[in-house]
Design a protein around this motif. Structure first.
Motif, PDB file in Angstrom:
ATOM      1  N   GLN A 117       0.828  -1.216   0.000  1.00  0.00           N
ATOM      2  CA  GLN A 117       0.000   0.000   0.000  1.00  0.00           C
ATOM      3  C   GLN A 117       0.855   1.257   0.000  1.00  0.00           C
ATOM      4  O   GLN A 117       0.334   2.357   0.194  1.00  0.00           O
ATOM      5  CB  GLN A 117      -0.888   0.025   1.249  1.00  0.00           C
ATOM      6  N   SER A 118       2.166   1.104  -0.172  1.00  0.00           N
ATOM      7  CA  SER A 118       3.111   2.236  -0.124  1.00  0.00           C
ATOM      8  C   SER A 118       3.066   2.968   1.208  1.00  0.00           C
ATOM      9  O   SER A 118       3.373   4.159   1.274  1.00  0.00           O
ATOM     10  CB  SER A 118       2.856   3.230  -1.261  1.00  0.00           C
ATOM     11  N   ARG A 119       2.665   2.288   2.261  1.00  0.00           N
ATOM     12  CA  ARG A 119       2.725   2.915   3.585  1.00  0.00           C
ATOM     13  C   ARG A 119       4.050   2.602   4.261  1.00  0.00           C
ATOM     14  O   ARG A 119       4.393   3.223   5.263  1.00  0.00           O
ATOM     15  CB  ARG A 119       1.569   2.442   4.468  1.00  0.00           C
ATOM     16  N   VAL A 120       4.740   1.605   3.753  1.00  0.00           N
ATOM     17  CA  VAL A 120       6.140   1.390   4.138  1.00  0.00           C
ATOM     18  C   VAL A 120       6.934   1.581   2.863  1.00  0.00           C
ATOM     19  O   VAL A 120       6.678   0.906   1.870  1.00  0.00           O
ATOM     20  CB  VAL A 120       6.364  -0.019   4.713  1.00  0.00           C
ATOM     21  N   THR A 121       7.855   2.536   2.893  1.00  0.00           N
ATOM     22  CA  THR A 121       8.534   2.885   1.648  1.00  0.00           C
ATOM     23  C   THR A 121      10.041   2.717   1.729  1.00  0.00           C
ATOM     24  O   THR A 121      10.746   3.099   0.806  1.00  0.00           O
ATOM     25  CB  THR A 121       8.202   4.336   1.241  1.00  0.00           C
TER      26      THR A 121
END
Lengths: 305, 305
Positions: B225-229
């Motif tokens: 979810q692109s919440r950890v990048t």
């Protein structure tokens, strides 16, 4: 290579006078991340007699919310562009609000001012969110802007002290609340943990990168798998700013969605730091809490230790 | 009402002699929860020349693992029955191993001994896992049993100090590892947090009720979810006993499944407390780690502060 200057003469701005209904010198620049909180802040700014100018962060901010007011779109990394636009709009006060997850580097557009600041930004980027945000604030202030907080401009959208709505926390809930505030304070030096869920003296979840909605969904899922077995109606969600957190931005926030998540997780209620938590759409949040038999309580600083 | 006594004469037991290949006096009672760790412990007990007697907890223990050895099935709450069976099987040493989630009350079968102990059990039940387990141990010891740990009977299945397998942690990984051990130690008083995930100085996840597999799955999901990048290949999973944890039971554990979860989460490796973490199926875990370019490191107590 030098920055083109579009900075207006500050005397012109002051000349408008502080008494007019919506003086341009009384504009507030609102840097908008995602979610509905920018709308709540902008509307509170209008009610306070000041003029909101929205600076929507492309890819994060809600178009309808941003374009409802005077606005500009900016990309992350466009420090120079933002500083020029804020000056042109007479926004000396600026405020950061809304979700802005640690962005993937490919989403960042660098302009000249930002490039010059890169070594420092990279340094801040390696720390937790607090350090990253402090770095951004520092940069803005070096460009003559004053970074203000929601409390300065819209205190009415922060949580008051005491119970909102019809339901009260029990003695057991109050013990869980006290333990959760202590846990969040303890985690402060690690720049993590704005929220925790504790049920009957047992820590069920601590928030890190996942966000509060995911935190609550996890408890609902663990309950279905019988990995959380405390009875429904026991346990609290507690949110508080991290102790080192700059209170001007990134305040914890709750709203009707938080209440719905707490109901699905089978908890008794929500406790937050009074005066330091945004309540979005308070009327709807209270109504949802009353219906779901969930308590909402703001706890003052003096009662959190 | 008194307990029927089936306790054998200890002299008879001693008479078998401590030198025989598998003296009954050298039996070890293994109270088995879920998962594969009871099998690893039982097989290590056999290799050490002692006789395992499995006490499978109904609803949790794996039938194939339990029934591979001398065994009995018990329900949670059957303290009197367990004490009688342990005596009949000449198990003075007993060991608790395997997953045993905080059970829903309806799964508990109370016998007379347990009923008498109920007020104390309820008190322990309200605390975290450590307190609950300490309470159980205390009760067993009052009945003349000696509660031992995996380290006492099967030290070879705990993590050694240093790197296992082909890959080494980088300097950045080592900094993340040190921070994670510090975080886990800080959380000790709250009886929570045997594991944390830190990537490039940023705390991504702290384990509470969800367990390590869920913790890792969360990071994989947040990454999608692109919440950890943080880039893939950055970040560590660190597991350590809580500081107050009784080392005789409930040691943290890793195995091939943990390695697979770390790979899916896109982390660089795994660090655990050396000597205080069980490695289930070490050969398979190391092979999986080597294949996935993941490091496995055991960190001694002296290097964790």
């Amino acid at each position: 290579m030098t920055e083109a200057t579009t900075q207006p003469d500050r005397d012109d701005v002051a000349g408008v006078g502080p008494q007019s209904a919506m003086p341009v010198g009384d504009s507030v620049g609102i840097i908008c991340g995602g979610g509905s909180f920018p709308a709540a802040v902008a509307s509170a700014v209008v009610r306070s007699g000041r003029r909101p100018v929205m600076f929507g962060i492309r890819g994060w901010a809600d178009t309808a919310i941003v374009e409802h007011y005077a606005h500009h779109w900016i990309a992350l990394g466009q420090l120079g562009r933002f500083v020029r636009l804020a000056a042109a709009e007479h926004c000396q006060d600026v405020l950061l609000i809304g979700t802005l997850l640690r962005p993937p580097l490919r989403h960042i557009r660098l302009d000249w001012q930002t490039l010059r600041a890169m070594p420092r930004i990279v340094r801040h980027f390696r720390g937790g969110d607090d350090r990253l945000l402090s770095g951004v604030v520092e940069l803005l202030e070096e460009h003559g802007l004053r970074v203000i907080g929601v409390k300065d401009v819209a205190p009415q959208i922060t949580m008051p002290s005491g119970v909102l709505g019809r339901h009260q926390p029990s003695a057991r809930d109050r013990a869980d609340i006290a333990l959760a505030f202590e846990l969040i304070a303890t985690l402060g030096p690690f720049d993590v943990g704005q929220a925790a869920i504790i049920a009957d003296n047992h820590v069920l979840a601590i928030e890190a990168a996942e966000g509060t909605d995911n935190l609550l969904a996890r408890i609902a899922a663990l309950r279905e798998q019988s990995r959380v077995t405390t009875p429904r109606g026991v346990g609290v969600l507690v949110k508080a700013p991290k102790p080192a957190q700059d209170r001007r931005f990134d305040l914890p926030a709750i709203g009707p969605q938080t209440v719905a998540g707490v109901a699905r997780a089978g908890l008794a209620g929500i406790a937050v730091a009074a005066g330091e938590t945004i309540v979005a759409d308070a009327a709807a949040a209270i109504e949802a809490a009353d219906r779901a038999r969930i308590f909402l309580v703001g706890v003052g600083q003096e009662r959190r230790r």
